[in-house]
Design a protein around this motif. Sequence first.
Motif, short mmCIF file in Angstrom:
data_model
loop_
_atom_site.label_atom_id
_atom_site.label_comp_id
_atom_site.label_asym_id
_atom_site.label_seq_id
_atom_site.Cartn_x
_atom_site.Cartn_y
_atom_site.Cartn_z
N GLU A 189 -9.59 -9.84 -1.57
CA GLU A 189 -10.90 -8.89 -1.06
C GLU A 189 -12.17 -7.74 -2.45
O GLU A 189 -12.73 -8.10 -2.71
CB GLU A 189 -9.63 -7.09 -0.17
N ASP A 199 1.18 -1.26 -0.33
CA ASP A 199 0.51 -0.51 -0.09
C ASP A 199 0.64 1.24 0.05
O ASP A 199 0.81 2.22 -0.67
CB ASP A 199 -1.19 0.05 1.17
N GLN A 205 0.18 -9.18 0.42
CA GLN A 205 -0.34 -7.60 0.57
C GLN A 205 -1.35 -8.01 -0.59
O GLN A 205 -2.19 -7.02 -1.14
CB GLN A 205 0.24 -6.28 1.02
N LYS A 227 -5.49 -8.21 -1.46
CA LYS A 227 -6.61 -6.68 -2.00
C LYS A 227 -7.15 -7.21 -3.35
O LYS A 227 -7.90 -7.28 -2.82
CB LYS A 227 -5.52 -5.80 -2.45
#
Lengths: 149, 473
Positions: B283, A127, B276, B280
Motif C-alpha cells: 500500500e 497492526d 499484513q 501494508k
Amino acid sequence: MDFVKSSKQKPRVLLVEDNPGDIRLTQEALKESEVEIILDVVSDGEQALDFLFKRNKFTDAIRPHIILLDLNLPKKNGIEVLKELKAHDSLKKIPVIVLTTSDADHDISKAYSFHANCYILKPVDFDDFAKVIRLIELFWFNTVQLPNE
Amino acid sequence: MSADLIPNKAFFDTYNEAVLIFSDKQQVIYINPAFTYLTGFGLQHPFEMQALSELLIPDTFEADGLFKNRAYLSFSKKDGALLKAKVSESDIVLSDQSKGKFYTFNLLPGLDVITGGERKFYELADASPAMIFLQDENEQAFYFNNSWLTYTGKTLKQQQNLLWKNLVHPDDIRILEDLAPTITRRKSYSFELRLKKSDGSYRNIFVISTPLLSEDRAFAGYMSSGLDITEVKEAQNQISQLSHALKQSTEELDQFTYVTSHDLQEPLRMITGYIQLIQKNIERGNLANLDEFMGFVLGGASRMQMLIADLLHLSRVTRKTAPFAAVNINDVIHVALSHLSKAVTAGKAEITCENMPTIMGDTYQLVSLFENLLENALKFRTLDTLSKITISAGQKDDKYIFQIKDNGIGIDYKFHKRIFAIFQRLHTQAEYEGTGIGLAVCKKIVERHGGEIWVESEPGKGSAFYFSIKNNS
C-alpha cells in the motif's frame, strides 16, 4: 520529564527472542516509532544473561534500559532468566516486559512472582503487534522515569 | 438278640448320658433310656431301630469312627426337631467277644436341643450364599453350612475334623493371631484373609463373627459368616489403577494441549503478521523487503506443517499401539536407516552396528524410536567432521540396554533431563530445525516397553543415548 527528553542517550532495548520472524517484526514495528530506539537481540536465555552480565562474547554489551523477554526460549527459559536477573542488585532495576504467546495462568503468575514488571501477550495481528510495541515505547520511554543505572 | 450282647447293661440303663452302641455289623444294638429321653427313639420295635439308623443325618453320622474323640453331630429327633451334640466314640468288647462301638452324646450348651426354630436356622444357613460356621465356647468349630463346604470341597465331617485355620493362607495366620485379644473378650470382630478353596487357589474372604449366647446369657461360642470378596477387591484395585492412569493421562493431556496450542500459534502468527506487513508495504509502495517477508510467511507455513506431522506421529505412537511380538532389532535398524538415507548421505555418516537381539515389543514404535535417535545423531553433528555413529546392545538383569553413540556437538549436563520433555528445544530454528517432539516420542515408546531413556554427554564430546527395554521373552 520523560526519558527521551531528559536523557542524551538513545533508548536501548534488549530483545530476548528466539524466533527470527518475531525479531524482524519487532524491528519493523520499531521503525514506525518517532524516536530512534537501539535494539539488541539475543536468541536464548543463556545469551540474555551473558549479555546482561557482560560475559563470554558479550563483554562489550551496553546495559539496556528495558528488556523485552519471551518465555519460551531454548536453553534457559524466560522464567529462569527473570529469576537470575531479579536476584542481582543492579540488574534487577531494569524493567522486564514479558512478551509472550502464553496466556496460561501459571506462566503469568510465575512471571510476576519473579518480579516481571509487566506481562504482555503477543498479538497475532501485525497492526496490533505494532501497537503494543508503540505502547511499550510510549509508556517506558515517554511516561515513566527510569533509574539512572 | 441284641441286648444280650451288652456287657454291664444294667449300668448303661441307669447312665445319665445318652449312650448308643453299634455292633460290628454297624447296626444299632443298644440305646439306653437317657438316649430315648433325649431323642424320642426307643428300641421297643425293630422298625424304630432301623428308623434310628436312617434318621441319623447320613452325611454327619457314620459308624466308621470318623468322629473319634470329640466331634459334633446333628441328627433328627423322632419328632423331627434337630439335635446337636458332642459325640465321643470308643471301642467296646461285646459279650460274644465281637467288637462294637460305643458312643456317648453330650448336648451342646446353648445349642443343645435343636427345636423347630433352630432347625429353621440350619435350613436358612444352608440356603445362604454366605459361608457360615459355628464355634463352641472353646473356639472349636462344629458346624459349617453348605456354602462353606462347597467352597472348601470338604464334607462336614472332614471339615469338623480339620482345623479350619489350616485352610488359611500362611501369610494371613497372623491376622487371626492379632484378633486373639478380641476373641478372649468375647466381642464381635471381623477380619479379612485368604482361604484355600477346593481347587487349591486362595481367595479373599471377609468374615464377621458375633458371639453366641446360651439361654442363660452365658457365652456359648461364635457364629461367623464370610463372603468371598476377591472379585470386589480385584475390581477395586483395577478402578484405583485405572483412575491413577486416567489422572496421569489427563495431566499429560492438559500439558500437551497447552504446549501444543502455544507452539502451533507461533507459526500462525508469523503467517498472519507478515502477510499484513506485506500488504501494508505494498500500500505504501515500499517493495524493498517483500521477498524477505514472504520467506517468513512460507517458513511459518512449513513449520506449521512440520509441527502437525510430528504431532500426528506422537499421537499415533501413543494411540495406535500394537500388541507385543518378537521383533528383530537388526531389521528395525535397517528400516529406520532406510527412512533416513538422505540424511545419512548428506552427513557423510559412518554407522556401525553390532549384532542386535530379538526382543518383545511393538515394531512400529521401535522403528520410530531408533529413527528419532539416529536422526538426532545425524542432525546434531560436528561441522566439517565425519559423523561416526555406533549402535550397540547389552543385557543387565531383566533388561536389554541399547546405546546409540555419536561424535556430534554433545549436550550440557544441565539439559540432560529437559530434552525429553515435549517442545523443549536447546537450539533456535536458525541453528537446528526441529519441533522438540522427537525425544518426547522416544520417552513414550521406551516407557511403554517398561524401560527408561537417558543420555550421557558433554558439549563437544558427542552424545550417547541409552534406553532399556524389559526382556519379556
